[in-house]
Design a protein around this motif. Structure first.
Motif, mmCIF file in Angstrom:
data_model
loop_
_atom_site.group_PDB
_atom_site.id
_atom_site.type_symbol
_atom_site.label_atom_id
_atom_site.label_comp_id
_atom_site.label_asym_id
_atom_site.label_seq_id
_atom_site.Cartn_x
_atom_site.Cartn_y
_atom_site.Cartn_z
ATOM 1 N N THR A 233 15.059 41.285 -23.322
ATOM 2 C CA THR A 233 14.038 40.774 -22.418
ATOM 3 C C THR A 233 14.453 39.421 -21.869
ATOM 4 O OG1 THR A 233 12.229 41.946 -23.513
ATOM 5 C CG2 THR A 233 11.661 39.963 -22.266
ATOM 6 N N ALA A 234 14.472 39.306 -20.553
ATOM 7 C CA ALA A 234 14.903 38.068 -19.905
ATOM 8 C C ALA A 234 14.766 38.217 -18.398
ATOM 9 C CB ALA A 234 16.357 37.744 -20.250
ATOM 10 N N MET A 235 14.928 37.097 -17.715
ATOM 11 C CA MET A 235 15.132 37.129 -16.266
ATOM 12 C C MET A 235 16.625 37.301 -16.060
ATOM 13 S SD MET A 235 13.477 36.936 -13.386
ATOM 14 C CE MET A 235 12.035 35.867 -13.421
ATOM 15 N N TYR A 236 16.973 38.299 -15.294
ATOM 16 C CA TYR A 236 18.373 38.599 -15.032
ATOM 17 C C TYR A 236 18.747 38.120 -13.634
ATOM 18 C CZ TYR A 236 18.850 41.371 -19.258
ATOM 19 O OH TYR A 236 18.923 41.766 -20.578
ATOM 20 N N TYR A 237 19.848 37.391 -13.569
ATOM 21 C CA TYR A 237 20.334 36.837 -12.313
ATOM 22 C C TYR A 237 21.739 37.336 -12.024
ATOM 23 C CZ TYR A 237 16.728 33.277 -13.195
ATOM 24 O OH TYR A 237 15.548 32.621 -13.446
ATOM 25 N N CYS A 238 22.057 37.500 -10.765
ATOM 26 C CA CYS A 238 23.453 37.724 -10.416
ATOM 27 C C CYS A 238 24.000 36.462 -9.758
ATOM 28 C CB CYS A 238 23.651 38.944 -9.534
ATOM 29 S SG CYS A 238 23.015 38.827 -7.860
ATOM 30 N N GLY A 239 25.276 36.257 -9.946
ATOM 31 C CA GLY A 239 25.935 35.077 -9.415
ATOM 32 C C GLY A 239 27.263 35.436 -8.781
ATOM 33 N N LEU A 240 27.735 34.582 -7.897
ATOM 34 C CA LEU A 240 29.004 34.772 -7.206
ATOM 35 C C LEU A 240 29.740 33.443 -7.168
ATOM 36 C CD1 LEU A 240 29.531 36.700 -3.873
ATOM 37 C CD2 LEU A 240 30.628 34.503 -4.260
ATOM 38 N N GLY A 241 31.020 33.458 -7.492
ATOM 39 C CA GLY A 241 31.812 32.231 -7.437
ATOM 40 C C GLY A 241 33.290 32.536 -7.358
ATOM 41 N N MET A 242 34.067 31.535 -7.022
ATOM 42 C CA MET A 242 35.501 31.730 -6.880
ATOM 43 C C MET A 242 36.220 31.736 -8.228
ATOM 44 S SD MET A 242 35.909 32.234 -3.723
ATOM 45 C CE MET A 242 34.254 32.944 -3.752
ATOM 46 N N ASN A 243 35.695 30.972 -9.167
ATOM 47 C CA ASN A 243 36.364 30.845 -10.464
ATOM 48 C C ASN A 243 35.345 30.979 -11.583
ATOM 49 O OD1 ASN A 243 39.171 29.982 -9.554
ATOM 50 N ND2 ASN A 243 37.894 28.470 -8.543
ATOM 51 N N TYR A 244 35.571 31.855 -12.491
ATOM 52 C CA TYR A 244 34.683 32.000 -13.644
ATOM 53 C C TYR A 244 35.029 30.939 -14.685
ATOM 54 C CZ TYR A 244 32.459 33.936 -17.778
ATOM 55 O OH TYR A 244 31.694 34.085 -18.893
ATOM 56 N N ASN A 245 34.000 30.294 -15.218
ATOM 57 C CA ASN A 245 34.205 29.288 -16.253
ATOM 58 C C ASN A 245 33.158 29.488 -17.336
ATOM 59 O OD1 ASN A 245 34.461 27.045 -17.867
ATOM 60 N ND2 ASN A 245 34.449 25.549 -16.209
ATOM 61 N N GLY A 246 33.556 30.079 -18.409
ATOM 62 C CA GLY A 246 32.632 30.364 -19.497
ATOM 63 C C GLY A 246 32.111 29.141 -20.216
ATOM 64 N N ASP A 247 32.719 27.987 -19.992
ATOM 65 C CA ASP A 247 32.290 26.752 -20.654
ATOM 66 C C ASP A 247 31.309 25.942 -19.818
ATOM 67 O OD1 ASP A 247 35.652 26.392 -21.888
ATOM 68 O OD2 ASP A 247 33.898 27.255 -22.891
ATOM 69 N N ALA A 248 31.097 26.327 -18.590
ATOM 70 C CA ALA A 248 30.202 25.570 -17.712
ATOM 71 C C ALA A 248 28.818 26.207 -17.690
ATOM 72 C CB ALA A 248 30.764 25.531 -16.293
#
Length: 125
Positions: free
Chosen positions: A92-107
């Motif tokens: 259960t959550a609000m689900y968002y989609c995102g778009l970016g040039m570089n994925y950064n799992g630490d940000a």
């Protein structure tokens, strides 16, 4: 103007499956980019559910959805999908989609530059 619009959320039962969609419009940038599904519950940070490198190889899944979730992308129609089965109340959550040039799992933003407004998924036991 880049716009992301999620759909497919709703109220489901434990064990059900869902398919979320994210339609992208106005994007004319690089043909290689990242897109992902993220979720957030009140009082907690947004977390990555699944992310995929569009036009190249690369996919990430959160540990608690591995084996239950599949992220896919329709390049021609610019639609990102998330299929998830064996749903749990913890999904259960609000689900968002995102778009970016570089994925950064630490940000906190995971490197995403554009976001949709989200679609709410509620899983009851």
């Amino acid at each position: 103007q880049v716009r992301l619009m999620e759909s497919g959320g709703g109220s489901l039962q434990t064990g059900d499956s869902l398919r979320l969609s994210c339609e992208v419009s106005g994007y004319t940038g690089s043909k290689i980019f990242w897109m992902g599904w993220f979720r957030q519950v009140p009082g907690k940070e947004r977390e990555m559910v699944a992310a995929t490198y569009i036009g190249a190889l690369g996919t990430h899944y959160a540990d608690d959805v591995k084996g239950r979730a599949t992220i896919s992308h329709d390049y021609d129609n610019q639609i990102l999908y998330l299929r998830m089965n064996s749903l749990k109340p913890e999904d259960t959550a609000m689900y968002y989609c995102g778009l970016g040039m570089n994925y950064n799992g630490d940000a906190p933003s995971y490197g995403m530059e554009y976001w949709g407004i989200g679609t709410l998924v509620v899983i009851s036991s």
